[in-house]
Enzyme design. Structure first.
Site, PDB file in Angstrom:
ATOM      1  N   ASP A  24       2.074   1.971   3.324  1.00 45.99           N
ATOM      2  CA  ASP A  24       3.324   1.039   4.164  1.00 45.99           C
ATOM      3  C   ASP A  24       5.049   1.580   3.375  1.00 45.99           C
ATOM      4  O   ASP A  24       5.886   1.234   4.557  1.00 45.99           O
ATOM      5  CB  ASP A  24       3.378  -0.091   3.098  1.00 45.99           C
ATOM      6  N   HIS A  72       1.089  -0.732   0.092  1.00 46.96           N
ATOM      7  CA  HIS A  72       0.223  -0.126   0.234  1.00 46.96           C
ATOM      8  C   HIS A  72       0.848   1.335   0.211  1.00 46.96           C
ATOM      9  O   HIS A  72       1.613   0.968   0.491  1.00 46.96           O
ATOM     10  CB  HIS A  72      -1.032  -0.330   1.416  1.00 46.96           C
TER      11      HIS A  72
END
Ligand SMILES: [Mn+2]
Length: 334
Positions: A102, A99
């Site tokens: 992240d 993501h």
């Protein structure tokens, strides 16, 4: 200095091996039919579980201790990239996925967030030049920040819709930049708790519009990765719009999107929907829309999404059977 210096590169040693850092069954180069195990399985490391998430749950603080935890902000993000590519090398893993948040921390503004992303994506791109590990997919996290409390593309707030659109636009640019093979949409909070304050048709129409905008933008910039929907029936919302493959397929056909999307099937999401993993794989395969697999498992005694490693040999065998059946090559082999 490396983060995993004490560990050797993990290699296949067979079932007799007592080495905990060896593959006992997974032999990447071994042929099964007309493909190698590595070609069949196409393993990918999930960045959030492996390098970012801290193990917290609704009852308590994080439990995972990382050697880059003493760093903050962009310094921590850069250390994660170094650790990630060292780990990929140790595991000889062909793919990774992430993501947006992240890999890079959110800033105070969207511009600052994107500047952070640009810097880290540039660093990832450099590391990828000297690595065999490729990007299986990236995605935008549109569920953690409080602005997404009522969803992203299905939020009742137009500003949130626009914010989410900007994140996906950026995500598609990153996918193109890093050569991503897919781009994933997991519903996050695209769902609702009560019909008393929800205009379901309007929310679904907005979700359809959102996906069409993503398809159009991918065409515009020449991103040719496969779009994937990852169904999940509940959690965090009570009724998620992408409940399972069947409801996702109905949605795609209703909004004329069936030519642009396939499904990313997660085992634990299938069981939360009251299905087996293989049911969801089969439903997608039967409709020509099996795209990718999140091969985890849940715990039926818990009833929420635990994202455990798959250890149920019966379920795993039936899942692998569906994956083998998907490939035309299997028919030649059989
Ligand atoms: Mn999950």
């Amino acid at each position: 200095m490396g983060y995993f210096e004490q560990f050797p590169q993990v290699k296949y040693e067979g079932i007799q091996s007592q080495n905990p850092y060896a593959f006992k069954y997974y032999n990447p180069g071994e042929r099964v039919g007309d493909k190698t195990m590595e070609e069949w399985l196409r393993f990918s490391v999930a960045y959030w579980h492996t390098f970012t998430a801290n193990g917290e749950d609704p009852f308590g603080a994080g439990t995972m201790v990382r050697s880059w935890d003493h760093l903050d902000g962009m310094d921590r993000a850069k250390a994660r990239v170094e650790a990630a590519f060292e780990f990929f090398e140790k595991m000889q893993v062909p793919y990774f996925c992430f993501h947006d948040i992240d890999v890079a921390p959110e800033g105070d503004t969207l511009k600052e967030t994107f500047d952070n992303l640009d810097e880290i994506v540039g660093m990832i791109k450099e590391y990828m030049k000297n690595s065999r590990t490729q990007l299986l997919w990236n995605t935008a996290n549109m569920f953690t920040h409080p602005r997404f409390t009522h969803g992203a593309a299905t939020s009742s707030n137009a500003d949130v819709f626009a914010f989410a659109a900007a994140k996906v636009k950026k995500g598609l640019e990153i996918g193109k930049e890093l050569g991503g093979q897919n781009y994933v949409f997991w519903g996050g909070r695209e769902g609702y708790e009560t019909l008393l304050n929800t205009d379901m048709k309007f929310e679904l129409d907005n979700l359809g519009r959102f996906f069409h905008m993503a398809v159009d933008y991918a065409k515009e910039i020449g991103f040719d990765g496969q779009f994937l929907i990852e169904p999940k029936p509940k959690e965090p919302t009570k009724h998620q719009y992408d409940f399972d493959v069947a409801s996702g397929l109905a949605f795609l056909r209703t909004y004329g999107l069936e030519d642009y999307f396939k499904f990313n099937i997660e085992a634990n999401h299938a069981t939360l929907a009251g299905h087996t993993f293989e049911h969801e794989l089969h439903y997608a395969r039967a409709n020509g829309l099996l795209g990718s697999v999140d091969a985890n498992q849940g715990d039926l005694l818990l009833g929420w999404d635990t994202d455990e490693f798959p250890t149920d040999l019966y379920s795993t065998t039936l899942a692998m059977y569906e994956i083998l059946k998907k490939r035309r090559a299997w028919y030649r082999w059989s």
